[in-house]
Design an enzyme around this catalytic site. Structure first.
Site, PDB file in Angstrom:
ATOM      1  N   HIS A 116      10.722  -2.393 -13.890  1.00 19.28           N
ATOM      2  CA  HIS A 116      11.623  -2.582 -12.741  1.00 19.28           C
ATOM      3  C   HIS A 116      13.033  -2.070 -13.038  1.00 19.28           C
ATOM      4  O   HIS A 116      13.987  -2.509 -12.429  1.00 19.28           O
ATOM      5  CB  HIS A 116      11.724  -4.064 -12.366  1.00 19.28           C
ATOM      6  N   SER A 120       0.850  -1.200   0.000  1.00 19.32           N
ATOM      7  CA  SER A 120       0.000   0.000   0.000  1.00 19.32           C
ATOM      8  C   SER A 120       0.872   1.230   0.000  1.00 19.32           C
ATOM      9  O   SER A 120       0.928   1.970   0.977  1.00 19.32           O
ATOM     10  CB  SER A 120      -0.871   0.030   1.264  1.00 19.32           C
ATOM     11  N   GLU A 121       1.574   1.463  -1.103  1.00 17.52           N
ATOM     12  CA  GLU A 121       2.541   2.563  -1.099  1.00 17.52           C
ATOM     13  C   GLU A 121       1.901   3.910  -0.806  1.00 17.52           C
ATOM     14  O   GLU A 121       2.488   4.740  -0.108  1.00 17.52           O
ATOM     15  CB  GLU A 121       3.281   2.628  -2.444  1.00 17.52           C
TER      16      GLU A 121
END
Lengths: 335, 352
Positions: free
Chosen positions: B155, B85-86
């Site tokens: 990424h 849950s950034e």
């Protein structure tokens, strides 16, 4: 939680102060051509008042774009707020924030906020500070029915529940996100229904009745202070004006609906409750009205008499420590 | 204007060598020992959260093992594994930092910033200004950059430039173990929000690092190689691409000064401009994409402030304006290398 006479006077004075601030201060701000981004909370006074009645100066609140009422109920000086709306250096934020960023860290007021539900995790973080430092403080995250559908709120409710943080998630459901009716945008009948998804208590109350809000908030705040974790409380309320004061709400709602809610005015309901019971007299309440009228005139004068910021203020308070010349290097600024 | 190099190449009188990864871990450990308001929040930074009773404590230690061992020393009230849950935990870290903590949150890869950008952009960066200076936000965001590992487009990005663009945020790009430790300590101690960019390609690099805590200055570059014909500016791992290129250029009789930028906000323009006034040429080597980048910004600044000293246009060697590809066959073209830098410099030197 018995309310004594002083408590009752505080509840009424706070609600009247919010109402008068909105109805007097916002048009004055418009007349000074300072901002069109001002959101009135007139009609919603019972919610912040009933909740903040349980809070100490050290407790925290994080607020919304419609946040004047939250600030006033948390103890922020309306004179300083008026000066902020007028863009003066004496304002709560030195004229750098305006209506949508009113903050007073000395009062635990972590700011009104211009992005819907963006302030919610700030309240969660303040509650984390309280828990880790064992300060015994609680934090209230205010949001609206629009904010109820923002992802960050849901992440924040989950996080606060997982960590059992002392947070009260307070939804002021005034029926509309700008022009979008709540029943269109909400997948469940009540915002409070969503508490079940996060393992916390959830309930809804009559947000026009300050006594109902007060009683419900008392339970949520007590639960938070006892270390039992967060609560989601939904307060059904109504804003009397448009999304901003400059739009026409009759493009999406009816006069009959407005009349229905106006008839349930929180100040009127308060009078109808306390006067027959002989708790406060009409004269006492009228005197509070007059005193508040005077307070607003004083606030407007204070704001008008205060200086506007000087140009170099542009570069102040961006950082605690940063080379100022970097802020204008290569920008061909005149100052 | 300062012309001295305030950040040395390496510490004096130190013989201990440790890895970049361990320098980060040591900085976190020492700051948490120094100041009990320092807390760490992130996904899998300890690992196996809540499974202490099964004997799993810090079995994971972070996706790149930079936080390994910290939960044993500081406990689960200061090393906080978070749900995925950034937006919530980065926002909560900002809220905690504005109410008396010094929170360090880890965003596993910079590519994930989209999910929490609002908290960084609209709260961390602006609160102090909007509130008229009432609040300090001593918040640090740890995050990771760097391509070259076959991790593809989500990424592998290096877009520190996005953060440099935002008034109210600071950013650092340590290039070796010495700067990794000193800049992280500085970031944590700083009273403003700082984004700390770890390069995934540097974690195993060894370097001399003092055992005691030390803070390097934010906003200062360093010269890692002296030269007279061209200034090469490297950012993070690209600094070592620049030194490799400089060694090649030396064989051809071209002397390159290599500057390691270290901070992407504030940017140490003076250090670069001072060098360009002597070398008359500049190439910025940036793993980030080229449009609206740090490299573009430095070139613009040099053109504005050192125009009369230039013998050639300010130049860039960067990633292309594309996402990061997966196949190594493509990724090898994507990341700037020494050969491209050498070629760019030769083009500038041979220009008549």
């Amino acid at each position: 939680m018995e309310l004594d006479r002083d408590n009752l006077i505080w509840l009424y004075r706070t609600m009247v102060t919010i109402r008068r601030f909105e109805e007097r201060g916002i048009p004055e701000t418009g007349q000074r051509r300072m901002s069109a981004s001002v959101h009135s909370s007139a009609g919603q006074e019972a919610v912040p008042t009933g909740i903040c009645a349980h809070l100490t100066k050290e407790d925290y609140i994080a607020s919304t774009h419609r946040g004047h009422g939250h600030a006033i109920a948390k103890g922020v000086d309306p004179k300083l707020m008026m000066a902020e709306l007028f863009g003066r250096t004496t304002g709560t934020n030195k004229g750098k924030g305006g209506s949508m960023h009113i903050a007073d860290m000395s009062k635990g007021m972590l700011g009104t906020n211009g992005v819907v539900a963006a302030s919610v995790p700030l309240a969660v973080g303040a509650a984390l500070t309280s828990k880790l430092k064992k300060l015994g403080r609680v934090a209230v995250a205010f949001f609206g029915d629009g904010g109820a559908n923002q992802g960050v709120l849901h992440e924040s409710m989950n996080l606060a529940a997982v960590w059992k943080l002392p947070v009260i998630f307070c939804c002021e459901n005034n029926g509309y996100a700008e022009s979008t009716p709540v029943e269109y945008a909400l997948s469940v009948p009540n915002v409070a229904d969503r508490a079940a998804g996060y393992g916390m208590p959830g309930f809804h109350v009559d947000g026009m009745d300050v006594f109902a809000v007060y009683e419900a908030a008392g339970q949520a705040v007590a639960r938070a202070r006892a270390g039992l974790g967060p609560t989601l409380m939904e307060c059904r309320t109504y804003r009397y004006y448009g999304h901003t004061v400059f739009d026409n709400p009759l493009t999406y709602r009816t006069k009959e609906e407005e009349a229905f809610w106006r008839n349930r005015d929180p100040l009127k309901l308060f009078r109808e409750r306390v006067m027959p019971e002989g708790l406060l007299t009409a004269e006492e309440l009228d005197r509070i009205d007059r005193e508040t009228d005077q307070l607003m005139e004083d606030a407007i004068k204070f704001a008008d008499d205060s200086p506007l910021p000087e140009a170099p203020q542009l570069y102040e308070d961006v950082y605690v420590n940063y080379p100022k010349e970097m802020m204008k290097r290569g920008a061909n600024m005149e100052i | 204007m300062t012309t001295a190099t305030p950040v040395p190449m390496s510490p004096v009188g130190v013989t201990r060598q440790i890895r970049y990864r361990d320098a980060i871990n040591e900085a976190l450990r020492q700051e948490m020992e120094r100041d009990e308001t320092v807390i760490l929040l992130g996904e899998d930074i300890a690992g196996a959260a809540g499974r202490e009773h099964l004997g799993f404590v810090d079995s994971w230690g972070g996706a790149f093992r930079t936080t390994q061992g910290l939960i044993q020393q500081f406990g689960n009230q200061r090393v906080l594994d978070t749900p995925l849950s950034e937006a919530a935990f980065v926002g909560a870290a900002i809220g905690a930092s504005s109410t008396g903590m010094r929170a360090v949150a880890e965003l596993m890869f910079v590519d994930f910033v989209g999910v929490c950008m609002d908290q960084l952009l609209n709260n961390a960066a602006k609160m102090r200004y909007m509130f008229g200076g009432q609040v300090k936000v001593p918040f640090t965001l740890l995050t990771r950059i760097g391509a070259g590992f076959g991790s593809a487009a989500q990424h592998s990005e290096s877009f520190y430039s996005i953060f440099s663009h935002i008034p109210g945020l600071k950013g650092v790009v340590p290039s070796d173990p010495y700067t990794a430790k000193g800049l992280l300590i500085a970031a944590i101690r700083d009273d403003d929000p700082v984004v700390y960019f770890e390069h995934k390609g540097l974690y195993g690099d060894m370097g001399l690092v003092p055992e005691e805590p030390y803070a390097l200055p934010l906003g200062k570059a360093r010269t890692v190689r002296q030269g007279t014909d061209v200034t090469l500016v490297g950012i993070s791992r690209m600094t070592w691409v620049c030194t490799e290129a400089a060694a090649e250029l030396a064989k051809a009789g071209i002397s390159a000064q290599v500057i390691d930028l270290l901070s992407v906000s504030p940017i140490d323009y003076d250090h670069i401009i001072d060098s360009v006034r002597r070398t008359h040429r500049v190439v910025v080597v940036d793993e980030d994409t080229p449009i609206c980048s740090i490299a573009s910004d430095i070139c613009a600044r040099v053109a504005e402030e050192a125009f009369d000293h230039l013998d050639a246009p300010p130049s860039r060697v960067t990633a292309p304006h594309t996402p990061v590809p997966y196949s190594r066959a493509l990724e090898n073209y994507y990341v700037p290398n020494a050969a491209r830098v050498v070629k760019a410099v030769q083009g500038l030197v041979n220009r008549k």
